[in-house]
Design a protein around this motif. Structure first.
Motif, PDB file in Angstrom:
ATOM      1  N   VAL A 106       1.123   1.229  12.314  1.00  0.00           N
ATOM      2  CA  VAL A 106       0.440   1.406  11.029  1.00  0.00           C
ATOM      3  C   VAL A 106       1.390   1.039   9.898  1.00  0.00           C
ATOM      4  O   VAL A 106       2.614   1.058  10.054  1.00  0.00           O
ATOM      5  CB  VAL A 106      -0.070   2.850  10.830  1.00  0.00           C
ATOM      6  CG1 VAL A 106      -1.114   3.196  11.876  1.00  0.00           C
ATOM      7  CG2 VAL A 106       1.083   3.852  10.854  1.00  0.00           C
ATOM      8  N   LEU A 107       0.810   0.722   8.769  1.00  0.00           N
ATOM      9  CA  LEU A 107       1.571   0.425   7.555  1.00  0.00           C
ATOM     10  C   LEU A 107       1.502   1.657   6.663  1.00  0.00           C
ATOM     11  O   LEU A 107       0.408   2.165   6.378  1.00  0.00           O
ATOM     12  CB  LEU A 107       0.973  -0.788   6.846  1.00  0.00           C
ATOM     13  CG  LEU A 107       1.627  -1.249   5.544  1.00  0.00           C
ATOM     14  CD1 LEU A 107       3.069  -1.686   5.782  1.00  0.00           C
ATOM     15  CD2 LEU A 107       0.814  -2.391   4.923  1.00  0.00           C
ATOM     16  N   ILE A 108       2.666   2.147   6.247  1.00  0.00           N
ATOM     17  CA  ILE A 108       2.713   3.354   5.421  1.00  0.00           C
ATOM     18  C   ILE A 108       3.355   3.071   4.069  1.00  0.00           C
ATOM     19  O   ILE A 108       4.123   2.120   3.911  1.00  0.00           O
ATOM     20  CB  ILE A 108       3.492   4.492   6.110  1.00  0.00           C
ATOM     21  CG1 ILE A 108       4.955   4.072   6.382  1.00  0.00           C
ATOM     22  CG2 ILE A 108       2.794   4.937   7.378  1.00  0.00           C
ATOM     23  CD1 ILE A 108       5.864   5.206   6.808  1.00  0.00           C
ATOM     24  N   ALA A 109       3.036   3.930   3.111  1.00  0.00           N
ATOM     25  CA  ALA A 109       3.636   3.861   1.774  1.00  0.00           C
ATOM     26  C   ALA A 109       3.894   5.291   1.312  1.00  0.00           C
ATOM     27  O   ALA A 109       3.300   6.236   1.845  1.00  0.00           O
ATOM     28  CB  ALA A 109       2.692   3.145   0.803  1.00  0.00           C
ATOM     29  N   ASP A 114       2.912   4.024  -6.813  1.00  0.00           N
ATOM     30  CA  ASP A 114       2.096   3.332  -7.812  1.00  0.00           C
ATOM     31  C   ASP A 114       1.747   1.913  -7.375  1.00  0.00           C
ATOM     32  O   ASP A 114       0.923   1.242  -7.993  1.00  0.00           O
ATOM     33  CB  ASP A 114       2.848   3.262  -9.149  1.00  0.00           C
ATOM     34  CG  ASP A 114       3.046   4.635  -9.774  1.00  0.00           C
ATOM     35  OD1 ASP A 114       2.168   5.504  -9.570  1.00  0.00           O
ATOM     36  OD2 ASP A 114       4.086   4.842 -10.436  1.00  0.00           O
ATOM     37  N   ILE A 115       2.385   1.460  -6.306  1.00  0.00           N
ATOM     38  CA  ILE A 115       2.144   0.100  -5.823  1.00  0.00           C
ATOM     39  C   ILE A 115       0.813   0.044  -5.083  1.00  0.00           C
ATOM     40  O   ILE A 115       0.533   0.882  -4.217  1.00  0.00           O
ATOM     41  CB  ILE A 115       3.283  -0.352  -4.888  1.00  0.00           C
ATOM     42  CG1 ILE A 115       4.605  -0.389  -5.662  1.00  0.00           C
ATOM     43  CG2 ILE A 115       2.988  -1.712  -4.288  1.00  0.00           C
ATOM     44  CD1 ILE A 115       5.808  -0.700  -4.793  1.00  0.00           C
ATOM     45  N   LYS A 116       0.010  -0.923  -5.416  1.00  0.00           N
ATOM     46  CA  LYS A 116      -1.294  -1.073  -4.773  1.00  0.00           C
ATOM     47  C   LYS A 116      -1.145  -1.887  -3.486  1.00  0.00           C
ATOM     48  O   LYS A 116      -0.790  -3.063  -3.522  1.00  0.00           O
ATOM     49  CB  LYS A 116      -2.276  -1.754  -5.723  1.00  0.00           C
ATOM     50  CG  LYS A 116      -2.620  -0.913  -6.942  1.00  0.00           C
ATOM     51  CD  LYS A 116      -3.638  -1.617  -7.832  1.00  0.00           C
ATOM     52  CE  LYS A 116      -3.971  -0.745  -9.037  1.00  0.00           C
ATOM     53  NZ  LYS A 116      -4.967  -1.415  -9.927  1.00  0.00           N
ATOM     54  N   CYS A 182       7.242   0.249   1.460  1.00  0.00           N
ATOM     55  CA  CYS A 182       6.346   0.514   2.579  1.00  0.00           C
ATOM     56  C   CYS A 182       7.099   0.279   3.889  1.00  0.00           C
ATOM     57  O   CYS A 182       8.225  -0.228   3.895  1.00  0.00           O
ATOM     58  CB  CYS A 182       5.101  -0.375   2.505  1.00  0.00           C
ATOM     59  SG  CYS A 182       5.493  -2.144   2.446  1.00  0.00           S
ATOM     60  N   GLY A 183       6.482   0.657   5.002  1.00  0.00           N
ATOM     61  CA  GLY A 183       7.136   0.481   6.293  1.00  0.00           C
ATOM     62  C   GLY A 183       6.123   0.420   7.413  1.00  0.00           C
ATOM     63  O   GLY A 183       4.967   0.846   7.267  1.00  0.00           O
ATOM     64  N   LEU A 184       6.549  -0.121   8.536  1.00  0.00           N
ATOM     65  CA  LEU A 184       5.702  -0.214   9.725  1.00  0.00           C
ATOM     66  C   LEU A 184       6.249   0.748  10.783  1.00  0.00           C
ATOM     67  O   LEU A 184       7.400   0.624  11.198  1.00  0.00           O
ATOM     68  CB  LEU A 184       5.682  -1.641  10.280  1.00  0.00           C
ATOM     69  CG  LEU A 184       4.741  -2.637   9.584  1.00  0.00           C
ATOM     70  CD1 LEU A 184       5.295  -3.028   8.214  1.00  0.00           C
ATOM     71  CD2 LEU A 184       4.535  -3.887  10.439  1.00  0.00           C
ATOM     72  N   VAL A 185       5.410   1.702  11.186  1.00  0.00           N
ATOM     73  CA  VAL A 185       5.832   2.730  12.135  1.00  0.00           C
ATOM     74  C   VAL A 185       4.708   3.023  13.126  1.00  0.00           C
ATOM     75  O   VAL A 185       3.599   2.514  12.998  1.00  0.00           O
ATOM     76  CB  VAL A 185       6.224   4.044  11.412  1.00  0.00           C
ATOM     77  CG1 VAL A 185       7.411   3.829  10.492  1.00  0.00           C
ATOM     78  CG2 VAL A 185       5.047   4.612  10.624  1.00  0.00           C
ATOM     79  N   TYR A 186       5.021   3.886  14.085  1.00  0.00           N
ATOM     80  CA  TYR A 186       3.987   4.353  15.006  1.00  0.00           C
ATOM     81  C   TYR A 186       3.000   5.245  14.256  1.00  0.00           C
ATOM     82  O   TYR A 186       3.380   6.021  13.369  1.00  0.00           O
ATOM     83  CB  TYR A 186       4.594   5.162  16.150  1.00  0.00           C
ATOM     84  CG  TYR A 186       5.501   4.382  17.066  1.00  0.00           C
ATOM     85  CD1 TYR A 186       5.041   3.266  17.763  1.00  0.00           C
ATOM     86  CD2 TYR A 186       6.818   4.785  17.259  1.00  0.00           C
ATOM     87  CE1 TYR A 186       5.871   2.565  18.615  1.00  0.00           C
ATOM     88  CE2 TYR A 186       7.662   4.089  18.112  1.00  0.00           C
ATOM     89  CZ  TYR A 186       7.180   2.976  18.786  1.00  0.00           C
ATOM     90  OH  TYR A 186       8.005   2.279  19.624  1.00  0.00           O
ATOM     91  N   SER A 196       3.918  13.403   2.976  1.00  0.00           N
ATOM     92  CA  SER A 196       4.794  12.595   2.119  1.00  0.00           C
ATOM     93  C   SER A 196       4.536  11.088   2.210  1.00  0.00           C
ATOM     94  O   SER A 196       5.000  10.340   1.358  1.00  0.00           O
ATOM     95  CB  SER A 196       6.261  12.868   2.462  1.00  0.00           C
ATOM     96  OG  SER A 196       6.488  12.717   3.843  1.00  0.00           O
ATOM     97  N   VAL A 197       3.831  10.639   3.240  1.00  0.00           N
ATOM     98  CA  VAL A 197       3.491   9.216   3.347  1.00  0.00           C
ATOM     99  C   VAL A 197       1.996   9.065   3.613  1.00  0.00           C
ATOM    100  O   VAL A 197       1.340   9.970   4.128  1.00  0.00           O
ATOM    101  CB  VAL A 197       4.297   8.505   4.460  1.00  0.00           C
ATOM    102  CG1 VAL A 197       5.787   8.621   4.209  1.00  0.00           C
ATOM    103  CG2 VAL A 197       3.937   9.035   5.835  1.00  0.00           C
ATOM    104  N   THR A 198       1.493   7.898   3.257  1.00  0.00           N
ATOM    105  CA  THR A 198       0.077   7.595   3.445  1.00  0.00           C
ATOM    106  C   THR A 198      -0.082   6.371   4.337  1.00  0.00           C
ATOM    107  O   THR A 198       0.635   5.381   4.162  1.00  0.00           O
ATOM    108  CB  THR A 198      -0.607   7.298   2.088  1.00  0.00           C
ATOM    109  OG1 THR A 198      -0.476   8.434   1.242  1.00  0.00           O
ATOM    110  CG2 THR A 198      -2.082   6.979   2.272  1.00  0.00           C
ATOM    111  N   ILE A 199      -0.984   6.443   5.280  1.00  0.00           N
ATOM    112  CA  ILE A 199      -1.320   5.270   6.091  1.00  0.00           C
ATOM    113  C   ILE A 199      -2.248   4.388   5.270  1.00  0.00           C
ATOM    114  O   ILE A 199      -3.351   4.808   4.897  1.00  0.00           O
ATOM    115  CB  ILE A 199      -2.005   5.674   7.409  1.00  0.00           C
ATOM    116  CG1 ILE A 199      -1.049   6.492   8.279  1.00  0.00           C
ATOM    117  CG2 ILE A 199      -2.492   4.431   8.155  1.00  0.00           C
ATOM    118  CD1 ILE A 199      -1.677   7.023   9.562  1.00  0.00           C
ATOM    119  N   VAL A 200      -1.789   3.181   4.963  1.00  0.00           N
ATOM    120  CA  VAL A 200      -2.593   2.287   4.125  1.00  0.00           C
ATOM    121  C   VAL A 200      -3.282   1.193   4.939  1.00  0.00           C
ATOM    122  O   VAL A 200      -4.214   0.551   4.455  1.00  0.00           O
ATOM    123  CB  VAL A 200      -1.739   1.649   3.003  1.00  0.00           C
ATOM    124  CG1 VAL A 200      -1.273   2.729   2.035  1.00  0.00           C
ATOM    125  CG2 VAL A 200      -0.544   0.897   3.566  1.00  0.00           C
TER     126      VAL A 200
END
Length: 250
Positions: A106-109, A114-116, A182-186, A196-200
């Motif tokens: 998944v991609l998280i932020a 504030d970044i879309k 952002c980052g890519l994680v399990y 603290s992070v959102t799956i986008v």
């Protein structure tokens, strides 16, 4: 006479402790399994009296430790590739190699970013400056992320934005501290940190992440290890894996 009796009692206790200790099992496991596996191991010790010592790290680094001569009883990897490497080097009991769980990328932020960003395609936007993925040589999460980005045809366009993390936990920390856009994680790691992070975005189609395990060929506790693996496949354990977000229907 009393001293002799006390010495005999002490000797019997020491033998009993040594016998109990000999039953204990060491597991090298992917760091992404940390919370679920700790809970299962606690249950196993309560149910059987056999303690499980878990060493957590990226699957690649744990594989390297086995190759270097540090032998656990069980190797529990987030990558079948690492398992196959050890299999080819004749370091595993091949008949014990088993697929057990699934996961997704998944991609998280950051939660309050504030970044879309709504999809993997947005990674090429100029507003995205830093993207965290794992180090692909020793971290399966890094290899999975790199393969996904190449499959999506965007890796070469964002290569200069990439920041390498040690494993999924490290990537989460970088994103949580708002040092990375952002980052890519399990998916399982992201869900554990949903405060603290959102799956986008989710990769639903390409990445097929399979967790495999096997008994290490140098283990002196093959039978005890088989019993623990059977316990991992029990409904009680599988429900725990499911609660932590793993796919148990692979």
């Amino acid at each position: 006479m009393k001293k002799l009796f006390l010495c005999l009692v002490l000797f019997v206790l020491l033998l009993s402790c040594k016998k109990q200790e000999s039953k204990n099992i060491t597991v090298f496991a992917s760091s992404s399994l940390r919370r679920a596996l700790k809970e299962i191991c606690h249950n196993y010790e309560s149910d059987t009296g056999v303690a499980i010592e878990c060493i957590f790290n990226s699957s690649g680094k744990l594989r390297e430790q086995i190759e270097a001569g540090t032998y656990p009883d069980i190797y529990f990897s987030s990558s079948r590739r690492e398992i196959n490497t050890l299999k080819n080097e004749e370091l595993l009991y091949n008949d014990t190699i088993t697929n057990i769980l699934g996961n997704k990328i998944v991609l998280i932020a950051p939660k309050n970013s504030d970044i879309k960003i709504k999809s993997f395609a947005d990674l090429t936007n100029k507003s995205i400056k830093k993207i965290a993925i794992g180090e692909s040589m020793t971290s399966p999460i890094g290899r999975y992320a790199e393969e996904l980005l190449k499959h999506l045809g965007m890796y070469k366009y964002i290569a200069d934005k990439i920041i390498l993390g040690n494993d999924a936990k490290h990537i989460i920390e970088l994103v949580k501290m708002d040092k990375i856009d952002c980052g890519l994680v399990y998916e399982t790691e992201a869900k554990l940190n949903d405060d603290s992070v959102t799956i986008v975005a989710k990769d639903l189609d390409y990445s097929k992440i399979i967790y495999s395990l096997a008994i290490v060929e140098k283990s002196q506790k093959e039978e005890e290890s088989k019993k623990f693996i059977d316990y991992l496949f029990s409904d009680k354990s599988m429900n725990i894996f499911k609660e932590y977000g793993f796919d148990i229907n692979i």
